[in-house]
Design a protein around this motif. Structure first.
Motif, PDB file in Angstrom:
ATOM      1  N   MET A   1       8.094   9.247   5.601  1.00 28.88           N
ATOM      2  CA  MET A   1       6.778   8.991   5.056  1.00 28.88           C
ATOM      3  C   MET A   1       6.436   7.520   5.265  1.00 28.88           C
ATOM      4  O   MET A   1       7.305   6.656   5.178  1.00 28.88           O
ATOM      5  N   GLN A   2       5.163   7.265   5.507  1.00 31.25           N
ATOM      6  CA  GLN A   2       4.724   5.880   5.691  1.00 31.25           C
ATOM      7  C   GLN A   2       4.172   5.325   4.381  1.00 31.25           C
ATOM      8  O   GLN A   2       3.607   6.053   3.560  1.00 31.25           O
ATOM      9  N   TYR A   3       4.363   4.014   4.233  1.00 31.95           N
ATOM     10  CA  TYR A   3       3.902   3.289   3.056  1.00 31.95           C
ATOM     11  C   TYR A   3       3.229   2.002   3.515  1.00 31.95           C
ATOM     12  O   TYR A   3       3.685   1.371   4.468  1.00 31.95           O
ATOM     13  N   LEU A   4       2.186   1.627   2.802  1.00 33.89           N
ATOM     14  CA  LEU A   4       1.550   0.342   3.055  1.00 33.89           C
ATOM     15  C   LEU A   4       1.998  -0.617   1.966  1.00 33.89           C
ATOM     16  O   LEU A   4       1.864  -0.314   0.773  1.00 33.89           O
ATOM     17  N   LEU A   5       2.569  -1.731   2.379  1.00 32.08           N
ATOM     18  CA  LEU A   5       2.885  -2.800   1.440  1.00 32.08           C
ATOM     19  C   LEU A   5       1.676  -3.721   1.402  1.00 32.08           C
ATOM     20  O   LEU A   5       1.300  -4.306   2.426  1.00 32.08           O
ATOM     21  N   ILE A   6       1.057  -3.816   0.247  1.00 38.26           N
ATOM     22  CA  ILE A   6      -0.121  -4.657   0.064  1.00 38.26           C
ATOM     23  C   ILE A   6       0.354  -5.903  -0.684  1.00 38.26           C
ATOM     24  O   ILE A   6       0.741  -5.826  -1.850  1.00 38.26           O
ATOM     25  N   ILE A   7       0.345  -7.021   0.013  1.00 39.24           N
ATOM     26  CA  ILE A   7       0.900  -8.264  -0.532  1.00 39.24           C
ATOM     27  C   ILE A   7      -0.244  -9.129  -1.046  1.00 39.24           C
ATOM     28  O   ILE A   7      -1.178  -9.447  -0.309  1.00 39.24           O
ATOM     29  N   CYS A   8      -0.161  -9.485  -2.331  1.00 37.62           N
ATOM     30  CA  CYS A   8      -1.231 -10.252  -2.984  1.00 37.62           C
ATOM     31  C   CYS A   8      -0.658 -11.505  -3.637  1.00 37.62           C
ATOM     32  O   CYS A   8       0.481 -11.505  -4.101  1.00 37.62           O
ATOM     33  N   HIS A   9      -1.477 -12.545  -3.662  1.00 40.26           N
ATOM     34  CA  HIS A   9      -1.100 -13.749  -4.397  1.00 40.26           C
ATOM     35  C   HIS A   9      -2.355 -14.462  -4.857  1.00 40.26           C
ATOM     36  O   HIS A   9      -3.462 -14.165  -4.417  1.00 40.26           O
ATOM     37  N   ASP A  10      -2.172 -15.418  -5.779  1.00 42.45           N
ATOM     38  CA  ASP A  10      -3.330 -16.153  -6.287  1.00 42.45           C
ATOM     39  C   ASP A  10      -3.627 -17.351  -5.388  1.00 42.45           C
ATOM     40  O   ASP A  10      -2.907 -17.628  -4.440  1.00 42.45           O
ATOM     41  N   GLU A  11      -4.708 -18.039  -5.702  1.00 42.67           N
ATOM     42  CA  GLU A  11      -5.179 -19.129  -4.846  1.00 42.67           C
ATOM     43  C   GLU A  11      -4.237 -20.331  -4.814  1.00 42.67           C
ATOM     44  O   GLU A  11      -4.305 -21.138  -3.893  1.00 42.67           O
ATOM     45  N   SER A  12      -3.363 -20.450  -5.800  1.00 40.65           N
ATOM     46  CA  SER A  12      -2.473 -21.612  -5.833  1.00 40.65           C
ATOM     47  C   SER A  12      -1.309 -21.472  -4.841  1.00 40.65           C
ATOM     48  O   SER A  12      -0.630 -22.450  -4.551  1.00 40.65           O
ATOM     49  N   PHE A  13      -1.082 -20.267  -4.310  1.00 43.83           N
ATOM     50  CA  PHE A  13       0.032 -20.035  -3.398  1.00 43.83           C
ATOM     51  C   PHE A  13      -0.214 -20.703  -2.051  1.00 43.83           C
ATOM     52  O   PHE A  13      -1.309 -20.636  -1.505  1.00 43.83           O
TER      53      PHE A  13
ATOM     54  N   ILE B   1       1.036   6.587   2.225  1.00 42.53           N
ATOM     55  CA  ILE B   1      -0.076   6.936   3.112  1.00 42.53           C
ATOM     56  C   ILE B   1      -0.236   8.451   3.099  1.00 42.53           C
ATOM     57  O   ILE B   1       0.756   9.184   3.144  1.00 42.53           O
ATOM     58  N   TRP B   2      -1.473   8.934   3.041  1.00 41.92           N
ATOM     59  CA  TRP B   2      -1.707  10.378   3.175  1.00 41.92           C
ATOM     60  C   TRP B   2      -1.217  10.796   4.547  1.00 41.92           C
ATOM     61  O   TRP B   2      -1.654  10.259   5.556  1.00 41.92           O
ATOM     62  N   GLU B   3      -0.307  11.760   4.580  1.00 46.77           N
ATOM     63  CA  GLU B   3       0.201  12.227   5.872  1.00 46.77           C
ATOM     64  C   GLU B   3      -0.531  13.456   6.374  1.00 46.77           C
ATOM     65  O   GLU B   3      -0.692  13.632   7.567  1.00 46.77           O
ATOM     66  N   ASP B   4      -0.947  14.299   5.472  1.00 52.55           N
ATOM     67  CA  ASP B   4      -1.626  15.535   5.863  1.00 52.55           C
ATOM     68  C   ASP B   4      -2.977  15.576   5.183  1.00 52.55           C
ATOM     69  O   ASP B   4      -3.086  15.994   4.035  1.00 52.55           O
ATOM     70  N   LEU B   5      -3.995  15.126   5.899  1.00 55.66           N
ATOM     71  CA  LEU B   5      -5.333  15.079   5.292  1.00 55.66           C
ATOM     72  C   LEU B   5      -5.894  16.451   4.970  1.00 55.66           C
ATOM     73  O   LEU B   5      -6.800  16.569   4.159  1.00 55.66           O
ATOM     74  N   SER B   6      -5.345  17.509   5.553  1.00 53.56           N
ATOM     75  CA  SER B   6      -5.847  18.846   5.226  1.00 53.56           C
ATOM     76  C   SER B   6      -5.570  19.179   3.764  1.00 53.56           C
ATOM     77  O   SER B   6      -6.285  19.975   3.151  1.00 53.56           O
ATOM     78  N   ASN B   7      -4.545  18.561   3.165  1.00 52.97           N
ATOM     79  CA  ASN B   7      -4.266  18.757   1.739  1.00 52.97           C
ATOM     80  C   ASN B   7      -5.173  17.901   0.868  1.00 52.97           C
ATOM     81  O   ASN B   7      -5.236  18.097  -0.335  1.00 52.97           O
TER      82      ASN B   7
END
Length: 114
Positions: free
Chosen positions: A1-13, A106-112
């Motif tokens: 299965m695929q996964y998206l890692l969404i990396i976030c930080h604040d403005e001070s980084f 990630i949605w793998e089977d959009l038919s579902n």
């Protein structure tokens, strides 16, 4: 299965040379394990444009879609056998110590989906 890692930080980084080297090393390890598929840092939120189409009319706004203290800074697409493996890979990412990483399947089977 695929996964998206969404990396976030604040403005001070601000990334430094050590962190950059650690990220490159993480990328190499994850590539060698067949986990890393793709990823990149994003340009600053000030470079973003947000669009919405409402009643057929384009609404264009400068900046990110949300006004929060943490902004999306990078994304990484990984492929893992289990959610636990994806969480482990994200926890090993150097940005986990400096920022926040959301692990989203990630949605793998959009038919579902429909």
């Amino acid at each position: 299965m695929q996964y998206l890692l969404i990396i976030c930080h604040d403005e001070s980084f601000a990334p430094n040379e050590t962190l950059t080297r650690e990220i490159i090393a993480w990328n190499k390890v994850m590539e060698s394990r067949g986990i890393l598929k793709y990823g990149n840092p994003l340009r600053p939120p000030s470079d973003a444009k947000t669009i919405r189409v409402r009643k057929g009319k384009l609404l264009l706004t400068d900046g990110p879609f949300s006004d929060t203290s943490e902004k999306i800074a990078a994304y990484v697409l990984i492929e893992c056998s289990t959610p636990e493996e994806a969480i482990d890979a994200a926890a090993q990412h150097p940005m986990a110590k400096a920022a926040t990483i959301e692990v989203r399947p990630i949605w793998e089977d959009l038919s579902n989906f429909i």
